[in-house]
Design an enzyme around this catalytic site. Structure first.
Site, PDB file in Angstrom:
ATOM      1  N   HIS A   1      -4.080   2.723   8.930  1.00  0.00           N
ATOM      2  CA  HIS A   1      -3.685   1.882   7.804  1.00  0.00           C
ATOM      3  C   HIS A   1      -2.253   1.376   8.015  1.00  0.00           C
ATOM      4  O   HIS A   1      -1.385   2.137   8.438  1.00  0.00           O
ATOM      5  CB  HIS A   1      -3.840   2.630   6.474  1.00  0.00           C
ATOM      6  CG  HIS A   1      -3.191   3.984   6.418  1.00  0.00           C
ATOM      7  ND1 HIS A   1      -3.590   5.052   7.202  1.00  0.00           N
ATOM      8  CD2 HIS A   1      -2.121   4.428   5.709  1.00  0.00           C
ATOM      9  CE1 HIS A   1      -2.828   6.099   6.934  1.00  0.00           C
ATOM     10  NE2 HIS A   1      -1.921   5.749   6.030  1.00  0.00           N
TER      11      HIS A   1
ATOM     12  N   MET B   1      -9.266  -2.758  -0.380  1.00  0.00           N
ATOM     13  CA  MET B   1     -10.056  -1.968  -1.324  1.00  0.00           C
ATOM     14  C   MET B   1      -9.396  -2.076  -2.699  1.00  0.00           C
ATOM     15  O   MET B   1      -9.807  -2.857  -3.543  1.00  0.00           O
ATOM     16  CB  MET B   1     -10.017  -0.514  -0.845  1.00  0.00           C
ATOM     17  CG  MET B   1     -11.266   0.243  -0.976  1.00  0.00           C
ATOM     18  SD  MET B   1     -10.933   1.926  -0.333  1.00  0.00           S
ATOM     19  CE  MET B   1     -12.269   2.084   0.745  1.00  0.00           C
ATOM     20  N   SER B   2      -8.302  -1.306  -2.896  1.00  0.00           N
ATOM     21  CA  SER B   2      -7.710  -1.226  -4.238  1.00  0.00           C
ATOM     22  C   SER B   2      -7.038  -2.523  -4.683  1.00  0.00           C
ATOM     23  O   SER B   2      -7.000  -2.812  -5.882  1.00  0.00           O
ATOM     24  CB  SER B   2      -6.699  -0.074  -4.287  1.00  0.00           C
ATOM     25  OG  SER B   2      -5.741  -0.218  -3.271  1.00  0.00           O
TER      26      SER B   2
END
Ligand SMILES: Cc1nc(C(=O)O)sc1CCOP(=O)(O)O
Length: 202
Positions: free
Chosen positions: A125, A179-180
């Protein structure tokens, strides 16, 4: 400039109804929707695919994380493989029409996966993220290093906000996976549009 990719990844926490609602709002702005639901059975995953398609999401935008069986049975675009998944070379040999993504976390892994014939890499990430708690971010320099070392598209993932897009694109990434940043937005459709516009420099 080639078109940039925006991938939405499911977070394993939403119900089918919640995810279908989200996907319906954003699918026009995203290039790929990944079903990443590690606890679900093949039957459940295939229900997810059918519901997404029923909600208007084009089959060509749907990817299954890890589950080649479900992806094949549902006739979707492709699979996103992880280190514990089938080897990409095996998948490509048997299913050459599938678009195969592979998640990588190092330069060596990226080169190895390119040689196995994967179509794109997800690398992360990049930034600190609550979606990968307790793990140190790999940073923008390592993204740059990977982009320079391979000739397949590299999609950046992990903690990506709209304000990061400029440096991610400058690093040479072909797109981002989120995603978030989208699922947690007050207005997911507006946010997906913002991400895409930031990538194409509008
Ligand atoms: C699913 C996933 N894979 C990652 C990797 O580094 O391979 S980071 C990640 C989580 C991405 O979520 P968010 O956009 O909320 O940070």
């Amino acid at each position: 400039m080639s078109k940039k990719e925006l991938h939405l990844i499911s977070n394993g926490k939403q119900s089918l109804e919640q995810f279908v609602d989200l996907a319906q709002q954003v699918y026009e702005y995203v290039t790929a929707i990944h079903i990443r639901e590690k606890q679900k059975t093949a039957r459940e995953l295939s229900d997810w695919v059918e519901r997404l398609i029923g909600a208007g999401v084009p089959r060509e935008k749907i990817y299954l994380n890890d589950r080649l069986d479900v992806a094949w049975a549902a006739g979707v675009a492709g699979v996103q493989l992880a280190y514990h998944s089938l080897e990409p070379s095996v998948v490509k040999r048997r299913f050459p029409r599938f678009r195969v993504g592979r998640s990588v976390h190092s330069l060596q892994e990226a080169k190895e996966m390119e040689s196995q014939g994967v179509d794109f890499l997800l690398f992360g990430h990049i930034y600190q993220t609550g979606s990968k708690p307790g793990l140190a971010a790999r940073g923008i320099e390592s993204l740059k290093e990977i982009v320079e070392a391979v000739s397949i598209p590299v999609i950046a993932i992990g903690g990506i906000k709209v304000c990061h897009i400029e440096e991610i694109i400058a690093a040479g990434a072909s797109g981002i996976a989120v995603m978030s940043g989208i699922a947690g937005a007050e207005d997911p459709r507006g946010k997906a549009k913002e991400y895409m516009q930031a990538m194409v420099g509008e």
